[in-house]
Scaffold this motif. Structure first.
Motif, short mmCIF file in Angstrom:
data_model
loop_
_atom_site.label_atom_id
_atom_site.label_comp_id
_atom_site.label_asym_id
_atom_site.label_seq_id
_atom_site.Cartn_x
_atom_site.Cartn_y
_atom_site.Cartn_z
N HIS A 141 -5.08 -2.64 5.56
CA HIS A 141 -4.58 -1.96 6.74
C HIS A 141 -5.54 -0.85 7.16
CE1 HIS A 141 -1.00 -1.54 9.26
NE2 HIS A 141 -1.20 -0.23 9.26
N ALA A 166 -0.02 4.17 0.55
CA ALA A 166 -0.49 5.19 1.50
C ALA A 166 0.13 5.02 2.89
CB ALA A 166 -2.02 5.15 1.59
N HIS A 167 0.11 3.81 3.45
CA HIS A 167 0.68 3.66 4.78
C HIS A 167 2.13 3.17 4.74
CE1 HIS A 167 -0.97 -0.53 4.43
NE2 HIS A 167 0.14 -0.81 5.06
N CYS A 187 0.84 -1.20 0.00
CA CYS A 187 0.00 0.00 0.00
C CYS A 187 0.88 1.25 0.00
CB CYS A 187 -0.91 0.00 1.22
SG CYS A 187 -1.81 1.54 1.39
N CYS A 213 -7.25 -1.27 0.86
CA CYS A 213 -6.09 -1.49 1.72
C CYS A 213 -6.56 -2.25 2.95
CB CYS A 213 -5.47 -0.16 2.14
SG CYS A 213 -4.25 -0.38 3.46
N CYS A 250 -6.46 1.98 5.02
CA CYS A 250 -6.34 3.28 4.37
C CYS A 250 -7.58 3.55 3.51
CB CYS A 250 -5.11 3.34 3.47
SG CYS A 250 -3.57 3.12 4.36
ZN LIG Z 1 -2.71 1.31 3.41
#
Ligand SMILES: [Zn+2]
Length: 147
Positions: free
Chosen positions: A56, A31-32, A29, A54, A58
């Motif tokens: 996670h 983003a994170h 990902c 995502c 996001c």
């Molecule tokens: Zn993410």
């Protein structure tokens, strides 16, 4: 012009992108920033919409921004709809009030043309074209309302 998924896949290339099935991919990902190469699921939805998930947590928008994309980049380009106040109108996003405003404007035009004709003044070429456009807009409004 390439489709949204091509754009997204090109941007995801540095994030350990790999194919996970037909129209499905996995990647880290962006983003994170984790190193889990399965954190991000990528797919293609209805009408070529790009799906990003995502695991996670996001937001889709965060993932898109991390790739330098806007949410609108995940949608296929649509043929331009008619415009109100300079912004493209999306399907069903026109409120009843906006639709009536537009209708009101086109009706006013028609009334002006009708009174010109009643007074014996023929419509010139551009006014006639504008009147046809008004009819087309009202017809699109109807389609919009029934969509
Ligand atoms: Zn993410």
């Amino acid at each position: 012009m390439s489709s949204p998924i091509d754009l997204v896949l090109a941007r995801l290339e540095p994030f350990r992108l790999r194919q996970a099935g037909r129209d499905r991919w996995r990647a880290c990902c962006p983003a994170h920033g984790g190193s889990n190469p399965s954190a991000l699921s990528v797919g293609v939805g209805a009408e070529d919409l790009v799906l990003l998930r995502c695991w996670h947590g996001c937001e889709v928008e965060q993932v898109a921004h991390a790739l330098g994309l806007e949410l609108s980049d995940l949608f296929p380009a649509k043929p331009p709809q008619f415009h109100t106040s300079g912004k493209p109108a999306r399907r069903r996003l026109l409120s009843a009030g906006q639709a009536l405003d537009l209708l009101d404007g086109e009706m006013t035009l028609a009334v002006v043309c009708a009174s010109d004709m009643a007074a014996g003044r023929p419509l010139d070429e551009s006014t006639r074209a504008r009147l046809l456009q008004a009819a087309a807009r009202v017809s699109m409004l109807k389609d919009e309302a029934h969509a």
